[in-house]
Design a protein around this motif. Structure first.
Motif, PDB file in Angstrom:
ATOM      1  N   VAL A  86      47.248  21.210  34.928  1.00 63.69           N
ATOM      2  CA  VAL A  86      46.135  21.160  33.679  1.00 63.69           C
ATOM      3  C   VAL A  86      44.852  20.823  34.314  1.00 63.69           C
ATOM      4  CG1 VAL A  86      45.489  19.636  31.912  1.00 63.69           C
ATOM      5  CG2 VAL A  86      47.827  19.929  32.181  1.00 63.69           C
ATOM      6  N   GLY A  87      43.666  21.515  33.715  1.00 66.71           N
ATOM      7  CA  GLY A  87      42.416  21.600  34.175  1.00 66.71           C
ATOM      8  C   GLY A  87      42.322  22.195  35.523  1.00 66.71           C
ATOM      9  N   LYS A  88      43.174  23.171  35.891  1.00 63.43           N
ATOM     10  CA  LYS A  88      42.853  23.954  36.977  1.00 63.43           C
ATOM     11  C   LYS A  88      43.245  25.378  36.682  1.00 63.43           C
ATOM     12  CE  LYS A  88      44.047  23.903  41.954  1.00 63.43           C
ATOM     13  NZ  LYS A  88      45.092  24.594  42.652  1.00 63.43           N
ATOM     14  N   THR A  89      42.145  26.384  37.399  1.00 68.69           N
ATOM     15  CA  THR A  89      42.407  27.741  36.927  1.00 68.69           C
ATOM     16  C   THR A  89      43.774  28.258  37.555  1.00 68.69           C
ATOM     17  OG1 THR A  89      39.987  27.740  36.881  1.00 68.69           O
ATOM     18  CG2 THR A  89      41.265  29.777  36.886  1.00 68.69           C
ATOM     19  N   PHE A  90      44.330  28.902  36.657  1.00 69.89           N
ATOM     20  CA  PHE A  90      45.531  29.749  36.889  1.00 69.89           C
ATOM     21  C   PHE A  90      45.720  31.114  35.897  1.00 69.89           C
ATOM     22  CE2 PHE A  90      47.265  26.876  34.112  1.00 69.89           C
ATOM     23  CZ  PHE A  90      48.164  27.542  33.425  1.00 69.89           C
ATOM     24  N   ARG A  91      46.561  31.758  36.527  1.00 67.85           N
ATOM     25  CA  ARG A  91      46.794  33.058  35.378  1.00 67.85           C
ATOM     26  C   ARG A  91      48.168  32.912  34.921  1.00 67.85           C
ATOM     27  NH1 ARG A  91      46.375  38.361  38.116  1.00 67.85           N
ATOM     28  NH2 ARG A  91      48.317  37.427  39.262  1.00 67.85           N
TER      29      ARG A  91
ATOM     30  N   TYR B  28      39.917  32.895  23.543  1.00 70.58           N
ATOM     31  CA  TYR B  28      39.391  33.434  24.501  1.00 70.58           C
ATOM     32  C   TYR B  28      37.889  33.747  23.524  1.00 70.58           C
ATOM     33  CZ  TYR B  28      37.147  37.514  26.865  1.00 70.58           C
ATOM     34  OH  TYR B  28      36.413  38.392  27.583  1.00 70.58           O
ATOM     35  N   THR B  29      36.816  33.726  24.132  1.00 73.30           N
ATOM     36  CA  THR B  29      35.542  33.886  23.517  1.00 73.30           C
ATOM     37  C   THR B  29      34.920  35.189  24.398  1.00 73.30           C
ATOM     38  OG1 THR B  29      35.291  31.552  22.855  1.00 73.30           O
ATOM     39  CG2 THR B  29      33.426  32.941  22.669  1.00 73.30           C
TER      40      THR B  29
ATOM     41  N   VAL C 238      49.891  41.332  28.855  1.00 68.59           N
ATOM     42  CA  VAL C 238      48.417  40.916  29.311  1.00 68.59           C
ATOM     43  C   VAL C 238      48.545  39.846  30.119  1.00 68.59           C
ATOM     44  CG1 VAL C 238      47.228  41.795  27.132  1.00 68.59           C
ATOM     45  CG2 VAL C 238      47.703  39.614  27.450  1.00 68.59           C
ATOM     46  N   ILE C 239      47.397  39.621  31.153  1.00 69.57           N
ATOM     47  CA  ILE C 239      47.328  38.435  31.820  1.00 69.57           C
ATOM     48  C   ILE C 239      46.048  37.795  31.604  1.00 69.57           C
ATOM     49  CG2 ILE C 239      46.479  37.934  34.383  1.00 69.57           C
ATOM     50  CD1 ILE C 239      48.633  39.562  35.323  1.00 69.57           C
ATOM     51  N   ALA C 240      46.167  36.656  31.348  1.00 68.20           N
ATOM     52  CA  ALA C 240      44.740  35.594  30.965  1.00 68.20           C
ATOM     53  C   ALA C 240      44.736  34.901  32.004  1.00 68.20           C
ATOM     54  CB  ALA C 240      44.838  34.972  29.745  1.00 68.20           C
TER      55      ALA C 240
ATOM     56  N   ASP D 134      38.821  32.573  30.523  1.00 71.76           N
ATOM     57  CA  ASP D 134      37.521  33.313  30.807  1.00 71.76           C
ATOM     58  C   ASP D 134      37.713  34.608  30.842  1.00 71.76           C
ATOM     59  OD1 ASP D 134      38.259  33.200  33.577  1.00 71.76           O
ATOM     60  OD2 ASP D 134      37.640  31.318  33.580  1.00 71.76           O
ATOM     61  N   GLU D 135      38.963  35.191  31.143  1.00 70.92           N
ATOM     62  CA  GLU D 135      39.037  36.681  31.133  1.00 70.92           C
ATOM     63  C   GLU D 135      40.356  37.176  30.706  1.00 70.92           C
ATOM     64  OE1 GLU D 135      38.929  37.859  35.443  1.00 70.92           O
ATOM     65  OE2 GLU D 135      38.227  39.862  34.912  1.00 70.92           O
ATOM     66  N   VAL D 136      40.449  38.070  30.308  1.00 73.59           N
ATOM     67  CA  VAL D 136      41.755  38.644  29.751  1.00 73.59           C
ATOM     68  C   VAL D 136      41.938  40.185  30.084  1.00 73.59           C
ATOM     69  CG1 VAL D 136      43.088  39.385  27.572  1.00 73.59           C
ATOM     70  CG2 VAL D 136      41.757  37.184  27.574  1.00 73.59           C
TER      71      VAL D 136
END
Lengths: 145, 652
Positions: free
Chosen positions: A49-54, A88-89, A102-104, A116-118
Motif C-alpha cells: 500500500v502506498g508504493k508504486t507497482f503495476r 485514472y485522470t 491493460v496494465i496500470a 498515473d499511467e495506463v
C-alpha cells in the motif's frame, strides 16, 4: 613505468570501472524495479500500500465510468477471480477499451488503485504477457473478442 | 505462380550463399585461387535472386494478390500504393526478407569496393558475410516464408496496422536494418583478420569506412524511429527506453565505440584485440536485438506476433556466431600484439575513456534489458525496469563522455598536452557557460539541477568542434574530409545535447477537458478549442478538432488534430496537431469524447525538441563526409605512417 606495473594498473582500472558500473546498476535496480501484481494478489493483500507497482488484467465490460466532462475515469480490472478498481485522470491510450488487457501503473490507496499511467498496446491481438500468465488458470466466463 | 517463383529464388539464393561461404572460407584456407575467384560471382548471384524474391513479393502487394497469406494479413485494396509497398516490411516475414536483401546489398558493395584488398582476405570477408546470409536466408525460408499461400483467397486484406501508415515509418525499418546488418561487415572484417592472423593499420583503414557507414544508417534509423514515435505513438515523447529501442541503441553505442577504437588501431597500432572484441560485440548485440524482438521474449510496441520455433532458430544463430567468434578470438587475440605506448594525457587515453564509457552505458542498458527476463525465468517475481533506471545508468556515463569529448577532440596522439589549443578551448568553455546562463534567463527558470550542465556541455562541444575548421579556414588551409567529418559529427552531438536538455528541463504537458470556446494556457500560449467535425480520409473516418493557439492575443497557428478510425482494422488512432518553430514545438492531441460536448486533450510545449533529431542528422552527415575522405578511396596495401605528435585534429 615497467610493463608489469602498467599491466597491474590497467587491470586495477578495469576492475574499478566494472565495480563502479555494477554498484551503479544495483543501486539503480534497487530504486527502480517495478513489481507486477494481478488483481487476486491485490485482493489477498500481497501488494504493498502506498508504493508504486503495476497491476494488470482485463477491463471488465461495462465497468468504465466517468462523470460527464471530467478527465477522471474509473474502471474495473479482473483476472476472473478477483477485481480491482482503478482510477485514472488524463488521456487514455487509443486502444484502451472494455474487454481488453491493460496494465496500470500507480499506487493503492484504500482499496482503490490510483494510476498515473495506463498502457494498452497497439496490436488488438496483444495481451500483456503478465496478464496472459495470470489468466492461464482462470476460465473466462464469457467469450472475449 | 509469382509466390512460387519467389520461394524458388530464395532457395537458389540460399544455395549460392552456401557456395559463397564455402569458396570464400575454404578457398582462402587452402589457398586455391580459382575457388576464391568464384566468390564474387556468387555474391552477385545471391544479390540477384534475393532482389528477385523481394521484387516478386512487392509486386504481389502492388497487385493486391490476396492468395498470398502475408499480403492478405498486411495489406488491403484500399491502402494507398506507397503504403502497399511499405507494407512489404510491415510485419515479420517481409521484414526478414528486407534484412536479407540489405545483407546481400552490403556484401555486393563490399565485393565491388574491395578489389584492391589482398585476395585471401577479401575472400574471407565475403565468406563470413555468406555464412551470415546462409543463416538468415535459411531462417526466412524455413520458419518465416512470406510466400505462403492462402487458399481459398481472402476477399480483401486485413490491412496494414494504421500506426505504420506513415512516411517516416516507411523508411525507418530499411534505415535501421541497414545499420544493424552493416555491423555484419565490421564483424566479417574482424573474423577475417583473426583467421588470417594479420591485423595492421591497413586492416583498420579498410574497416573504418564500412563501420562508419553502418553507424550512419543506425543513427538515421534510430532518429527516424524516435521522430515517428514522437508524433504518432508517443503523445509527444521522443524516447521511451522501450526494450526494442534499447535493442537498437546498444549496437549504436558499441558501433560508436568501435569507430573510435578503430581510429587508434589505424593511427597508432594500439587497442587491436579490443577493436576486434568491439566488432564482435556490435554484431552480437544486433543479433541479440533481432532475437529479443522476433522471439517474443520481450514484448513491446514493436514486436510482431511471434512463435517459439523462430526464437529457437535465431537463438541458435546467435549462439553459433557469438560462441564461434569468441572462440576464434580466444585463440587468436593473444598473438595480436599492440605496438608502443602512450602517456596519461593523449588522444589515445581520451579515446580509451570514450570506449570505456560507451561500453559501460551499453552494458548497463543490457543489464536492465535482461534482468526482468532472468527474474521471471527463476520465478523470482514479475518485475519491469522502467525509464528511471535507464535514465540514471545512461546519464552517469554519458555526462563525463560529453564533457571529455569537447577537450579530447584537440588532444594529440602519443603524448601531447593541449597547449596548442588551450586558449581557444578556454574561450569555448567560457562562452558555453555564458550562453547556457543566458538560456536559463530566457526560460526564466533554473530548470532541473542538470540543466545548466547540459546546456554548457552541449555548447562547449559545439564550439570545440568548430575550433579546428574555423582556424584552418582563416589561415587558408584545407582540411581532410575525415577531420571535417569528425568536427561535423561532434557538432551534431552537441546540438543533440542542447535539444535533450531543453526539452527535458522546460517541456510543459497538460491534460485538459475542453468544451467548444473554452481555452487553456501553457508556457505563455493560449490553446482555444474551436469545435470538432467529422472528416473522411482515403481509408479512414475521423473526428477533427480545431484548436486556435494565440500568444499575447496574437494568433500563432490554427492546429487541427484528429482521432482516426481506419475502416478495416477499426482501431482508433490519434493524429496529433504539431506546430514547428525553430525554438519550440506546440503539440495538441485529441483524447476522448467526455460527454456534454467536452473533449479531453493533451496540450504540450516542447522547447528545442527539433534539435534532438537535427543533431542526430548532422552527426550522420559528419559520418558521410568522413567516408568520402580520399584516404579510403585509394586503398593501397601499405602501412600508414604514424602521425606526427602535435598534428591534432588531423584525423580520427
Amino acid at each position: 613505468m615497467t610493463p608489469r606495473r602498467k599491466r597491474m594498473l590497467a587491470v586495477g582500472g578495469v576492475l574499478l570501472g566494472v565495480g563502479a558500473a555494477a554498484a551503479l546498476a544495483f543501486k539503480a535496480f534497487d530504486k527502480n524495479l517495478l513489481y507486477f501484481y494481478d488483481p487476486s494478489q491485490v485482493a489477498a493483500g500481497v501488494a504493498p500500500v502506498g508504493k508504486t507497482f503495476r497491476v494488470g488484467g482485463m477491463v471488465t465490460k461495462g465497468s468504465v465510468q466517468r462523470a460527464p466532462g471530467s478527465l477522471e475515469v474509473r474502471f474495473v480490472l479482473t483476472d476472473y477471480a478477483h477485481t480491482v478498481t482503478v482510477s485514472y485522470t488524463g488521456l487514455l491510450p487509443d486502444l484502451f477499451r472494455e474487454g481488453q488487457g491493460v496494465i496500470a501503473h500507480g499506487q493503492l490507496h484504500d482499496g482503490l488503485f490510483v494510476a498515473d499511467e495506463v498502457l494498452a498496446k497497439h496490436d488488438e491481438k496483444y495481451m500483456p504477457p503478465e496478464v496472459a500468465k495470470s489468466l492461464k488458470h482462470a476460465t473466462p466466463p464469457e467469450d472475449r473478442t | 505462380m509469382i509466390p512460387e517463383l519467389g520461394t524458388f529464388a530464395l532457395i537458389l539464393a540460399l544455395l549460392l550463399a552456401i557456395a559463397q561461404s564455402f569458396f570464400g572460407l575454404v578457398g582462402a584456407h587452402l589457398n586455391r585461387q580459382s575457388w576464391m575467384a568464384a566468390v564474387t560471382p556468387t555474391v552477385a548471384g545471391v544479390w540477384v535472386f534475393i532482389a528477385l524474391a523481394f521484387g516478386l513479393l512487392t509486386s504481389s502487394f502492388i497487385v493486391n494478390d490476396f492468395t498470398v497469406l502475408y499480403v492478405a494479413t498486411n495489406s488491403n485494396s484500399a491502402l494507398p500504393l506507397m503504403y502497399r509497398i511499405a507494407a512489404v516490411w510491415g510485419a515479420h516475414e517481409g521484414s526478414l526478407l528486407l534484412w536479407v536483401m540489405i545483407l546481400a546489398t552490403w556484401a555486393l558493395l563490399v565485393a565491388g569496393f574491395s578489389k584492391s584488398l589482398p585476395v585471401a582476405f577479401r575472400a574471407r570477408v565475403l565468406g563470413v558475410l555468406g555464412l551470415v546470409g546462409v543463416g538468415f536466408i535459411g531462417f526466412t525460408l524455413f520458419t518465416s516464408s512470406p510466400f505462403a499461400r492462402l487458399i481459398p483467397a481472402a476477399q480483401d486484406g486485413a490491412d496494414l496496422n494504421p500506426l505504420l501508415q506513415d512516411p517516416a515509418l516507411a523508411i525507418h525499418p530499411p534505415m535501421l536494418y541497414m545499420g544493424y546488418v552493416g555491423t555484419a561487415v565490421a564483424f566479417a572484417f574482424a573474423v577475417a583478420a583473426m583467421l588470417s592472423g594479420k591485423l595492421d593499420a591497413s586492416w583498420a583503414r579498410w574497416t573504418r569506412p564500412w563501420t562508419v557507414a553502418a553507424w550512419m544508417c543506425l543513427t538515421c534509423g534510430i532518429a527516424l524511429g524516435s521522430w515517428w514515435a514522437y508524433y504518432v505513438l508517443g503523445w509527444g515523447g521522443w524516447w521511451f527506453w522501450d526494450p526494442v529501442e534499447n535493442a537498437s541503441f546498444m549496437p549504436w553505442l558499441t558501433t560508436t565505440a568501435l569507430i573510435h577504437s578503430l581510429a587508434v588501431t589505424e593511427k597508432r597500432g594500439l587497442f587491436k584485440s579490443w577493436t576486434l572484441l568491439l566488432a564482435i560485440f556490435a554484431f552480437s548485440l544486433s543479433l541479440l536485438g533481432t532475437f529479443l524482438v522476433r522471439s517474443g521474449v520481450l514484448v513491446s510496441v514493436h514486436s510482431f506476433a511471434s512463435d517459439p520455433s523462430r526464437g529457437m532458430f535465431i537463438l541458435g544463430l546467435l549462439l553459433f556466431f557469438i560462441v564461434g567468434s569468441l572462440t576464434l578470438y580466444a585463440i587468436r587475440a593473444p598473438s595480436l600484439k599492440s605496438e608502443g605506448g602512450f602517456a596519461i594525457v593523449s588522444r589515445e587515453s581520451f579515446l580509451l575513456l570514450n570506449n570505456a564509457l560507451l561500453v559501460a552505458a551499453a552494458g548497463l542498458i543490457l543489464a536492465g534489458e535482461l534482468w526482468p527476463l532472468l527474474m521471471d525465468a527463476f520465478d523470482l517475481g514479475k518485475i519491469s525496469v522502467g525509464p528511471p533506471y535507464f535514465n540514471l545508468v545512461f546519464l552517469v556515463p554519458a555526462l563525463p563522455l560529453v564533457m571529455l569529448l569537447g577537450v579530447g577532440m584537440h588532444a594529440s596522439w602519443k603524448r601531447a598536452l593541449l597547449e596548442t589549443r588551450r586558449k581557444q578551448l578556454l574561450i569555448a568553455a567560457g562562452g558555453a557557460i555564458v550562453v547556457a546562463l543566458v538560456l536559463l534567463g530566457i526560460y526564466r527558470s533554473i530548470g532541473a539541477p542538470l540543466t545548466v550542465v547540459g546546456f554548457a556541455a552541449g555548447f562547449f562541444v559545439m564550439a570545440s568542434a568548430l575550433i579546428e575548421p574555423v582556424s584552418r579556414w582563416r589561415s587558408g588551409q584545407s582540411m581532410p574530409r575525415a577531420a571535417l567529418g569528425m568536427a561535423i559529427a561532434h557538432f551534431g552531438v552537441g546540438l543533440f545535447v542542447i535539444g535533450v536538455t531543453g526539452v527535458v528541463s522546460y517541456k510543459v504537458e497538460k491534460d485538459v477537458s475542453l468544451a467548444p470556446g473554452e481555452s487553456t494556457a501553457i508556457a505563455g500560449y493560449e490553446f482555444k478549442y474551436l469545435g470538432a467535425k467529422p472528416v473522411t480520409g482515403p481509408n479512414y473516418e475521423a473526428i477533427e478538432a480545431r484548436v486556435l493557439v494565440t500568444r499575447g492575443g496574437k494568433p500563432v497557428v490554427d492546429l487541427p488534430t484528429q482521432k482516426r478510425v481506419y475502416r478495416v482494422q477499426r482501431n482508433p488512432m490519434t493524429h496529433a496537431g504539431i506546430d514547428v518553430a525553430w525554438n519550440r514545438d506546440l503539440f495538441v492531441a485529441l483524447g476522448d469524447d467526455l460527454g456534454q460536448g467536452k473533449w479531453s486533450m493533451r496540450v504540450q510545449y516542447k522547447p528545442l525538441v527539433r534539435y534532438i533529431w537535427l543533431g542526430a542528422l548532422i552527426a550522420a552527415i559528419g559520418g558521410l563526409v568522413a567516408i568520402l575522405d580520399r584516404r579510403y578511396r585509394s586503398v593501397r596495401v601499405t602501412e600508414s605512417p604514424a602521425l606526427k605528435p602535435g598534428a591534432a585534429g588531423e584525423t580520427a
